[in-house]
Write a protein that holds these residues in place. Structure first.
Motif, PDB file in Angstrom:
ATOM      1  N   GLN A  87       0.818  -1.217   0.000  1.00 43.41           N
ATOM      2  CA  GLN A  87       0.000   0.000   0.000  1.00 43.41           C
ATOM      3  C   GLN A  87       0.853   1.269   0.000  1.00 43.41           C
ATOM      4  N   LYS A  88       2.026   1.204   0.583  1.00 46.32           N
ATOM      5  CA  LYS A  88       2.897   2.376   0.674  1.00 46.32           C
ATOM      6  C   LYS A  88       3.662   2.644  -0.628  1.00 46.32           C
ATOM      7  N   LEU A  89       3.674   1.675  -1.538  1.00 48.12           N
ATOM      8  CA  LEU A  89       4.382   1.869  -2.805  1.00 48.12           C
ATOM      9  C   LEU A  89       3.641   2.888  -3.674  1.00 48.12           C
ATOM     10  N   PRO A  90       4.389   3.672  -4.449  1.00 47.70           N
ATOM     11  CA  PRO A  90       3.734   4.592  -5.393  1.00 47.70           C
ATOM     12  C   PRO A  90       2.939   3.792  -6.439  1.00 47.70           C
ATOM     13  N   GLN A  91       1.879   4.391  -6.941  1.00 40.58           N
ATOM     14  CA  GLN A  91       1.008   3.739  -7.913  1.00 40.58           C
ATOM     15  C   GLN A  91       1.789   3.230  -9.130  1.00 40.58           C
ATOM     16  N   GLU A  92       2.761   4.007  -9.594  1.00 35.79           N
ATOM     17  CA  GLU A  92       3.543   3.609 -10.764  1.00 35.79           C
ATOM     18  C   GLU A  92       4.340   2.335 -10.484  1.00 35.79           C
ATOM     19  N   ARG A  93       4.895   2.240  -9.281  1.00 35.20           N
ATOM     20  CA  ARG A  93       5.683   1.063  -8.910  1.00 35.20           C
ATOM     21  C   ARG A  93       4.787  -0.172  -8.841  1.00 35.20           C
ATOM     22  N   ARG A  94       3.586  -0.019  -8.263  1.00 32.81           N
ATOM     23  CA  ARG A  94       2.655  -1.142  -8.191  1.00 32.81           C
ATOM     24  C   ARG A  94       2.243  -1.599  -9.589  1.00 32.81           C
ATOM     25  N   ALA A  95       2.032  -0.643 -10.485  1.00 30.20           N
ATOM     26  CA  ALA A  95       1.654  -0.980 -11.865  1.00 30.20           C
ATOM     27  C   ALA A  95       2.778  -1.769 -12.540  1.00 30.20           C
ATOM     28  N   LEU A  96       4.012  -1.360 -12.316  1.00 31.72           N
ATOM     29  CA  LEU A  96       5.159  -2.059 -12.898  1.00 31.72           C
ATOM     30  C   LEU A  96       5.259  -3.484 -12.337  1.00 31.72           C
ATOM     31  N   ILE A  97       5.047  -3.628 -11.043  1.00 32.65           N
ATOM     32  CA  ILE A  97       5.106  -4.953 -10.420  1.00 32.65           C
ATOM     33  C   ILE A  97       4.000  -5.845 -10.981  1.00 32.65           C
ATOM     34  N   ARG A  98       2.794  -5.304 -11.118  1.00 33.38           N
ATOM     35  CA  ARG A  98       1.687  -6.091 -11.696  1.00 33.38           C
ATOM     36  C   ARG A  98       2.025  -6.535 -13.127  1.00 33.38           C
ATOM     37  N   GLU A  99       2.590  -5.615 -13.894  1.00 34.63           N
ATOM     38  CA  GLU A  99       2.955  -5.926 -15.277  1.00 34.63           C
ATOM     39  C   GLU A  99       3.989  -7.042 -15.322  1.00 34.63           C
ATOM     40  N   ARG A 100       5.012  -6.936 -14.497  1.00 36.06           N
ATOM     41  CA  ARG A 100       6.052  -7.963 -14.484  1.00 36.06           C
ATOM     42  C   ARG A 100       5.519  -9.303 -13.975  1.00 36.06           C
ATOM     43  N   ALA A 101       4.600  -9.263 -13.016  1.00 34.48           N
ATOM     44  CA  ALA A 101       4.000 -10.507 -12.521  1.00 34.48           C
ATOM     45  C   ALA A 101       3.194 -11.185 -13.623  1.00 34.48           C
ATOM     46  N   GLU A 102       2.494 -10.404 -14.417  1.00 32.81           N
ATOM     47  CA  GLU A 102       1.717 -10.962 -15.529  1.00 32.81           C
ATOM     48  C   GLU A 102       2.648 -11.597 -16.558  1.00 32.81           C
ATOM     49  N   ILE A 103       3.747 -10.927 -16.860  1.00 33.40           N
ATOM     50  CA  ILE A 103       4.733 -11.487 -17.795  1.00 33.40           C
ATOM     51  C   ILE A 103       5.264 -12.810 -17.248  1.00 33.40           C
ATOM     52  N   PHE A 104       5.595 -12.842 -15.958  1.00 32.85           N
ATOM     53  CA  PHE A 104       6.122 -14.049 -15.328  1.00 32.85           C
ATOM     54  C   PHE A 104       5.100 -15.185 -15.403  1.00 32.85           C
ATOM     55  N   ARG A 105       3.817 -14.888 -15.102  1.00 33.13           N
ATOM     56  CA  ARG A 105       2.775 -15.911 -15.152  1.00 33.13           C
ATOM     57  C   ARG A 105       2.610 -16.500 -16.556  1.00 33.13           C
ATOM     58  N   ASN A 106       2.927 -15.722 -17.576  1.00 32.68           N
ATOM     59  CA  ASN A 106       2.774 -16.199 -18.949  1.00 32.68           C
ATOM     60  C   ASN A 106       3.978 -16.977 -19.460  1.00 32.68           C
ATOM     61  N   LEU A 107       5.043 -17.057 -18.669  1.00 35.53           N
ATOM     62  CA  LEU A 107       6.221 -17.838 -19.062  1.00 35.53           C
ATOM     63  C   LEU A 107       5.945 -19.322 -18.885  1.00 35.53           C
ATOM     64  N   SER A 108       6.724 -20.115 -19.563  1.00 34.96           N
ATOM     65  CA  SER A 108       6.602 -21.572 -19.398  1.00 34.96           C
ATOM     66  C   SER A 108       7.033 -21.935 -17.970  1.00 34.96           C
ATOM     67  N   PRO A 109       6.545 -23.058 -17.460  1.00 34.69           N
ATOM     68  CA  PRO A 109       6.960 -23.494 -16.117  1.00 34.69           C
ATOM     69  C   PRO A 109       8.479 -23.649 -16.003  1.00 34.69           C
ATOM     70  N   GLU A 110       9.127 -24.088 -17.076  1.00 32.93           N
ATOM     71  CA  GLU A 110      10.581 -24.248 -17.049  1.00 32.93           C
ATOM     72  C   GLU A 110      11.277 -22.899 -16.901  1.00 32.93           C
ATOM     73  N   GLU A 111      10.780 -21.914 -17.652  1.00 29.04           N
ATOM     74  CA  GLU A 111      11.374 -20.577 -17.586  1.00 29.04           C
ATOM     75  C   GLU A 111      11.130 -19.952 -16.203  1.00 29.04           C
ATOM     76  N   GLN A 112       9.958 -20.161 -15.645  1.00 28.36           N
ATOM     77  CA  GLN A 112       9.674 -19.664 -14.296  1.00 28.36           C
ATOM     78  C   GLN A 112      10.630 -20.296 -13.291  1.00 28.36           C
ATOM     79  N   GLN A 113      10.841 -21.597 -13.433  1.00 26.61           N
ATOM     80  CA  GLN A 113      11.746 -22.287 -12.515  1.00 26.61           C
ATOM     81  C   GLN A 113      13.171 -21.780 -12.656  1.00 26.61           C
TER      82      GLN A 113
END
Length: 155
Positions: free
Chosen positions: A80-106
């Protein structure tokens, strides 16, 4: 065989219906309703996806120990204390990570754990070296690391 296909299709349709319709307030357990009490008045107007996410989160919360809840609260406060822009970047990167293959995530998880095991001085030296690279050098390094990861999988 035909009956199995019908059962699977029926289950898929039911799952789709539940997701499309959301989760009714009365369908929540008593514990979930307690956790989500602040949403009771607006529950029916929430999008189905949000209802589903909230109900799952409440179910997870009720299954946590006191220590786990304290840690979750601490992480949420930090978030909650993170700036909105930082949270948006984290969400974006998390989405990219979720779309990677399980091998790439590992592979990424292994590299992260190796990084965390380094001394603070070594981590800082690596960060500094990376900061000093040109964008082209950074791109080349990422490509090289990606190829190394793929080469290991092929062995």
């Amino acid at each position: 065989m035909k009956a199995r296909v019908i059962v699977v299709l029926g289950a898929m349709l039911l799952c789709g219906t539940v997701y499309a319709d959301g989760v009714g307030w009365s369908e929540l357990s008593d514990e979930q309703r307690t956790v989500l009490a602040s949403f009771e008045e607006s529950w029916d107007s929430l999008p189905a996806e949000r209802q589903l996410r909230l109900s799952r989160g409440a179910a997870r919360w009720t299954g946590m120990s006191k220590k786990q809840r304290r840690e979750a609260r601490r992480r949420f406060d930090t978030w909650q204390k993170l700036p909105q822009e930082r949270r948006a970047l984290i969400r974006e990167r998390a989405e990219i990570f979720r779309n990677l293959s399980p091998e790439e995530q590992q592979r990424i998880r292994r590299n992260y754990h190796k990084y965390r095991e380094m001394t603070r001085e070594r981590r800082e030296a690596l960060r500094e070296r990376y900061r000093e690279m040109t964008p082209e050098q950074r791109h080349h390094l990422r490509e090289e690391m990606r190829q190394r990861g793929q080469g290991r999988r092929g062995r």
